[in-house]
Design an enzyme around this catalytic site. Structure first.
Site, PDB file in Angstrom:
ATOM      1  N   SER A 178       0.794  -1.224   0.000  1.00  0.00           N
ATOM      2  CA  SER A 178       0.000   0.000   0.000  1.00  0.00           C
ATOM      3  C   SER A 178       0.826   1.272   0.000  1.00  0.00           C
ATOM      4  O   SER A 178       0.376   2.294  -0.503  1.00  0.00           O
ATOM      5  CB  SER A 178      -0.962   0.001   1.194  1.00  0.00           C
ATOM      6  OG  SER A 178      -0.264  -0.153   2.409  1.00  0.00           O
ATOM      7  N   HIS A 206      -5.318  -3.015  -3.011  1.00  0.00           N
ATOM      8  CA  HIS A 206      -4.949  -2.060  -4.069  1.00  0.00           C
ATOM      9  C   HIS A 206      -4.842  -2.693  -5.447  1.00  0.00           C
ATOM     10  O   HIS A 206      -4.606  -1.994  -6.424  1.00  0.00           O
ATOM     11  CB  HIS A 206      -3.627  -1.370  -3.715  1.00  0.00           C
ATOM     12  CG  HIS A 206      -3.706  -0.614  -2.434  1.00  0.00           C
ATOM     13  ND1 HIS A 206      -4.159   0.686  -2.354  1.00  0.00           N
ATOM     14  CD2 HIS A 206      -3.444  -0.990  -1.162  1.00  0.00           C
ATOM     15  CE1 HIS A 206      -4.147   1.076  -1.098  1.00  0.00           C
ATOM     16  NE2 HIS A 206      -3.724   0.082  -0.343  1.00  0.00           N
ATOM     17  N   LYS A 238     -11.474   1.348  -2.336  1.00  0.00           N
ATOM     18  CA  LYS A 238     -10.383   1.867  -3.181  1.00  0.00           C
ATOM     19  C   LYS A 238     -10.825   1.818  -4.638  1.00  0.00           C
ATOM     20  O   LYS A 238     -11.639   2.626  -5.042  1.00  0.00           O
ATOM     21  CB  LYS A 238      -9.109   1.109  -2.839  1.00  0.00           C
ATOM     22  CG  LYS A 238      -8.646   1.575  -1.453  1.00  0.00           C
ATOM     23  CD  LYS A 238      -7.700   0.693  -0.730  1.00  0.00           C
ATOM     24  CE  LYS A 238      -7.451   1.300   0.652  1.00  0.00           C
ATOM     25  NZ  LYS A 238      -6.896   0.356   1.610  1.00  0.00           N
TER      26      LYS A 238
HETATM   27  C1  LIG Z   1      -6.800   0.261   3.002  1.00  0.00           C
HETATM   28  C2  LIG Z   1      -6.301  -1.095   3.325  1.00  0.00           C
HETATM   29  C3  LIG Z   1      -6.998  -1.907   4.229  1.00  0.00           C
HETATM   30  C4  LIG Z   1      -8.160  -1.411   5.007  1.00  0.00           C
HETATM   31  O1  LIG Z   1      -9.316  -1.382   4.242  1.00  0.00           O
HETATM   32  P1  LIG Z   1     -10.529  -0.468   4.712  1.00  0.00           P
HETATM   33  O2  LIG Z   1     -11.698  -0.978   3.973  1.00  0.00           O
HETATM   34  O3  LIG Z   1     -10.154   0.931   4.345  1.00  0.00           O
HETATM   35  O4  LIG Z   1     -10.646  -0.643   6.198  1.00  0.00           O
HETATM   36  C5  LIG Z   1      -6.553  -3.190   4.405  1.00  0.00           C
HETATM   37  N1  LIG Z   1      -5.466  -3.658   3.758  1.00  0.00           N
HETATM   38  C6  LIG Z   1      -4.748  -2.885   2.915  1.00  0.00           C
HETATM   39  C7  LIG Z   1      -3.554  -3.457   2.229  1.00  0.00           C
HETATM   40  C8  LIG Z   1      -5.143  -1.580   2.690  1.00  0.00           C
HETATM   41  O5  LIG Z   1      -4.434  -0.805   1.876  1.00  0.00           O
END
Ligand SMILES: *Cc1c(COP(=O)(O)O)cnc(C)c1O
Length: 389
Positions: A178, A206, A238
């Site tokens: 991330s 992602h 995302k």
């Molecule tokens: C953003 C993210 C999360 C968390 O997801 P949310 O739905 O925003 O709580 C988990 N794992 C990774 C790798 C992330 O980038």
């Protein structure tokens, strides 16, 4: 007892240039946003495909609210599991090529729930040292023997896996990291994990939407099966542009989570209107291949421009294109200088990233234009040569 202690800790954070502040967004997500009364060209959202404010997704949310209401009303196991949730789960299962899918309210909760349903004190969990905080927290909470292996290094993982016996071994990795944007070496990580009788869990927060011919993420990108990656996590906030998350896998995995994942059982279901909206965004993710093609073009344009300017980029083929700065104060200075030029990119500092690796986490979206990427490159040129602010 007074709060003096807390105030001192806050002051220490400020002194280290690590203090965080929220900014108030007055517009929808998009290349141009309005923040604290000013317009900016933004390069820091995770809305990689430009779906967070898409008219069809908005229309589906409204229709979903008309049909099912806004609130989930109860947990999935009481009477909060609506037809909208159920249909989305079936569509995501087909999309990922897995037997079943289970929805969670956030990615953080999916990770806490899945890891803790699968291992306990008798087990061992192996994590990439750059894994997302929610994965690390989940592993610690499980009480399992916790080991970190070197970043994206199958040999380092193999060494750790070959040591003492645990009842269950769970290997956990981000699919796309991330904060760095690089893709996990899943073919090798899965081979090593299978050779050692472990299970591989991939959090592709992602990758979904961005990687693979149909947007099904890094497992599609590498052509990996359910046996290679038996526990697959996707998030919906995302690339999908809505909110929530899911776990995809076998019938046995999903039934295990329904029975044992506490963050699934003891929480209200996501809004059914959001589930309807996500069904619309899933259609767009699959059908509109041009969004992934456009991203690829913008990524190439940005990387080429940055190389010419002499900025240090990371080895990333994804829309996450961090510019490595190092010092937290310098990262803050550059972020402020860009902001003065109408460009919004927040500096990412420890503890989100390791000490000494503060960076500008530039993210690109299919909604950006080439001209907007060029404006970013021009601004980066000016702030680097000290003509800042
Ligand atoms: C953003 C993210 C999360 C968390 O997801 P949310 O739905 O925003 O709580 C988990 N794992 C990774 C790798 C992330 O980038």
């Amino acid at each position: 007892m007074s709060f003096n202690d807390l105030a001192a800790a806050l002051e220490a954070r400020r002194q280290e240039n690590l203090y965080r502040q929220r900014r108030v967004l007055e517009s929808a997500q998009g290349p141009e946003v309005s923040v604290d009364g000013k317009r900016y060209l933004a390069f820091c959202s995770n809305d990689y495909l430009g779906l967070a404010n898409h008219p069809e997704v908005i229309a589906a949310l409204k229709q979903g609210a008309d049909t099912y209401g806004v609130g989930g009303g109860a947990s999935h196991l009481v009477n909060g599991h609506s037809q909208a949730h159920h249909a989305l789960e079936e569509e995501l299962a087909a999309f990922t090529g897995r037997e079943r899918v289970l929805l969670f309210s956030t990615g953080y909760m999916a990770n806490i729930g899945a890891i803790n349903a699968l291992i306990d004190k008798q087990g061992a969990v192996f994590q990439d040292r750059l894994n997302h905080a929610s994965l690390l927290d989940a592993g610690l909470l499980s009480g399992a023997r916790f080991q970190r292996y070197l970043h994206n290094d199958p040999d380092s993982l193999a060494q750790r896996l070959s040591r003492p016996e645990a009842r269950r071994k769970l290997v956990v990795t981000d699919g796309v990291f991330s904060m760095d944007g690089d893709i996990a070496n899943l073919p090798e990580l899965s081979r090593v994990t299978r050779e050692n009788d472990g299970w591989l869990m991939v959090d592709d927060a992602h990758g979904f939407g961005c990687l693979g011919a149909t947007g099904a993420g890094c497992v599609e990108h590498f052509g990996l099966s359910n046996e290679d990656v038996p526990v697959l996590i996707g998030t919906l906030g995302k690339g999908f542009g809505t909110s929530g998350a899911f776990v995809a896998g076998s019938e046995v995995l999903i039934e295990t989570l329904i029975q044992f994942a506490r963050t699934y059982i003891y929480t209200t279901s996501m809004s059914p209107a959001v589930a309807q909206a996500t069904r619309a965004s899933l259609k767009l993710v699959q059908a509109e291949v041009w969004r992934r093609d456009k991203l690829a073009q913008l990524i190439q344009r940005f990387r080429h421009g940055c190389e010419q300017l002499g900025y240090e980029l990371m080895d990333s083929p994804t829309p996450i294109q961090p510019i490595m700065i190092g010092d937290a104060g310098e990262a803050m200075r550059i972020s402020a200088a860009l902001e003065a030029r109408g460009i919004f990119i927040s500096a990412i500092r420890p503890p989100t990233v390791p000490a000494g690796s503060s960076r500008l986490r530039v993210t690109l979206s299919a909604a950006h234009s080439e001209e907007q990427v060029d404006r970013l490159l021009e601004a980066l040129d000016v702030v680097r040569s000290g003509g800042a602010a």
